[in-house]
Design an enzyme around this catalytic site. Structure first.
Site, PDB file in Angstrom:
ATOM      1  N   PRO A 163       0.795  -1.229   0.000  1.00  0.00           N
ATOM      2  CA  PRO A 163       0.000   0.000   0.000  1.00  0.00           C
ATOM      3  C   PRO A 163       0.832   1.287   0.000  1.00  0.00           C
ATOM      4  CG  PRO A 163      -0.107  -1.090   2.134  1.00  0.00           C
ATOM      5  CD  PRO A 163       0.544  -2.054   1.183  1.00  0.00           C
ATOM      6  N   ASN A 164       0.291   2.261  -0.711  1.00  0.00           N
ATOM      7  CA  ASN A 164       0.828   3.629  -0.803  1.00  0.00           C
ATOM      8  C   ASN A 164       2.065   3.748  -1.698  1.00  0.00           C
ATOM      9  OD1 ASN A 164      -1.123   4.838   1.049  1.00  0.00           O
ATOM     10  ND2 ASN A 164      -0.093   3.604   2.602  1.00  0.00           N
ATOM     11  N   ARG A 214       5.029  10.994  -2.344  1.00  0.00           N
ATOM     12  CA  ARG A 214       4.755  10.780  -0.930  1.00  0.00           C
ATOM     13  C   ARG A 214       6.049  10.875  -0.128  1.00  0.00           C
ATOM     14  NH1 ARG A 214       4.906   4.661   1.061  1.00  0.00           N
ATOM     15  NH2 ARG A 214       4.170   4.922   3.174  1.00  0.00           N
ATOM     16  N   TYR A 268      11.345   8.727   0.979  1.00  0.00           N
ATOM     17  CA  TYR A 268      11.286   7.710  -0.082  1.00  0.00           C
ATOM     18  C   TYR A 268      11.894   8.164  -1.403  1.00  0.00           C
ATOM     19  CZ  TYR A 268       8.085   5.491   3.208  1.00  0.00           C
ATOM     20  OH  TYR A 268       7.540   4.911   4.332  1.00  0.00           O
ATOM     21  N   ASN A 293       8.130  -5.682  -1.411  1.00  0.00           N
ATOM     22  CA  ASN A 293       8.094  -4.571  -0.459  1.00  0.00           C
ATOM     23  C   ASN A 293       6.647  -4.509   0.035  1.00  0.00           C
ATOM     24  OD1 ASN A 293       8.007  -2.251   1.006  1.00  0.00           O
ATOM     25  ND2 ASN A 293       9.051  -0.972  -0.506  1.00  0.00           N
ATOM     26  N   ALA A 328       3.367  -1.035   4.564  1.00  0.00           N
ATOM     27  CA  ALA A 328       2.853  -1.100   5.938  1.00  0.00           C
ATOM     28  C   ALA A 328       2.402  -2.514   6.333  1.00  0.00           C
ATOM     29  CB  ALA A 328       1.704  -0.115   6.102  1.00  0.00           C
ATOM     30  N   GLU A 371      13.003  -9.483   0.860  1.00  0.00           N
ATOM     31  CA  GLU A 371      12.186  -8.371   1.378  1.00  0.00           C
ATOM     32  C   GLU A 371      12.946  -7.061   1.149  1.00  0.00           C
ATOM     33  OE1 GLU A 371      11.437  -8.911   5.552  1.00  0.00           O
ATOM     34  OE2 GLU A 371      10.627  -6.889   5.819  1.00  0.00           O
ATOM     35  N   HIS A 401      12.873  -2.743   1.608  1.00  0.00           N
ATOM     36  CA  HIS A 401      12.322  -1.472   2.084  1.00  0.00           C
ATOM     37  C   HIS A 401      13.193  -0.348   1.549  1.00  0.00           C
ATOM     38  CE1 HIS A 401       9.561  -3.598   4.575  1.00  0.00           C
ATOM     39  NE2 HIS A 401      10.568  -4.358   4.985  1.00  0.00           N
ATOM     40  N   ARG A 455      13.714   4.322  11.999  1.00  0.00           N
ATOM     41  CA  ARG A 455      12.433   5.046  12.045  1.00  0.00           C
ATOM     42  C   ARG A 455      11.650   4.633  13.305  1.00  0.00           C
ATOM     43  NH1 ARG A 455       9.617   4.725   6.382  1.00  0.00           N
ATOM     44  NH2 ARG A 455       8.369   6.364   7.373  1.00  0.00           N
TER      45      ARG A 455
HETATM   46  C1  DQA Z   1       8.476   0.851   3.482  1.00  0.00           C
HETATM   47  C2  DQA Z   1       8.615   1.038   4.995  1.00  0.00           C
HETATM   48  C3  DQA Z   1       7.287   0.795   5.698  1.00  0.00           C
HETATM   49  O1  DQA Z   1       7.426   0.947   7.095  1.00  0.00           O
HETATM   50  C4  DQA Z   1       6.245   1.772   5.205  1.00  0.00           C
HETATM   51  O2  DQA Z   1       4.987   1.483   5.792  1.00  0.00           O
HETATM   52  C5  DQA Z   1       6.141   1.836   3.726  1.00  0.00           C
HETATM   53  C6  DQA Z   1       7.352   1.704   2.912  1.00  0.00           C
HETATM   54  C7  DQA Z   1       9.757   1.224   2.727  1.00  0.00           C
HETATM   55  O3  DQA Z   1       9.854   0.873   1.554  1.00  0.00           O
HETATM   56  O4  DQA Z   1      10.641   1.888   3.281  1.00  0.00           O
HETATM   57  O5  DQA Z   1       5.081   2.103   3.180  1.00  0.00           O
HETATM   58  O6  DQA Z   1       8.206  -0.515   3.228  1.00  0.00           O
END
Ligand code: DQA
Length: 154
Positions: free
Chosen positions: A11-12, A19, A24, A75, A78, A99, A101, A108
């Site tokens: 998501p997002n 964003r 990011y 990825n 959240a 995985e 990020h 964080r």
């Molecule tokens: C994320 C880190 C997560 O904590 C966050 O909720 C994201 C992006 C990252 O790519 O750094 O949406 O996965």
């Protein structure tokens, strides 16, 4: 042996580039997809690239990958910190999972320090920006190559 790799985004991440760019960066998800396709072509991998804000979509793509892919780069965004359902789906896969990020989740908020997915991942990349995706593909190509050699030998 399959050379298909699913690159899944939670998501997002559709808002990447717009964003919280201080966290990011300014690269968009389309830029990330183009990077993955370029690196995939160099490594001889066929890339299936997806993003969804819906948990069930991610789970359905993991099920699809389970039938036809050689590995997953994920990825989960959240969902990393909340989803036992995604962990269960990944646990049903027998190939390597990386995985990714974009941000360094460990520097964080504390709620980002725990990942349900890490327990099933061959490796975790965090804090390398969007470059993490291509690094993950390079590692996956190596792992898939090694699995192929073992399969040929046996
Ligand atoms: C994320 C880190 C997560 O904590 C966050 O909720 C994201 C992006 C990252 O790519 O750094 O949406 O996965």
């Amino acid at each position: 042996m399959s050379r298909i790799v699913y690159v899944l985004n939670g998501p997002n991440l559709n808002l990447l580039g717009k964003r919280q760019p201080a966290i990011y960066g300014y690269e968009t998800l389309a830029d990330v997809e183009a990077d993955c396709r370029r690196t995939g072509a160099e490594l001889g991998l066929e890339i299936e690239f997806h993003q969804s804000n819906a948990e069930f979509m991610i789970i359905d793509w993991i099920h699809e990958a389970r039938e036809r892919a050689a590995g997953i780069v994920i990825n989960p965004a959240a969902f990393t910190h909340t989803s036992v359902a995604i962990l269960d789906a990944l646990n049903a896969c027998e190939f390597p999972i990386i995985e990714v990020h974009i941000s360094n989740v460990h520097r964080r908020e504390p709620f980002r320090h725990h990942s349900y997915v890490s327990s099933v991942a061959s490796g975790v990349i965090a804090g390398f920006g969007t470059q993490g995706y291509t690094l993950a593909l390079q590692r996956l190509a190596r792992l898939i190559g090694e699995a192929g050699k073992t399969a040929q030998a046996s």
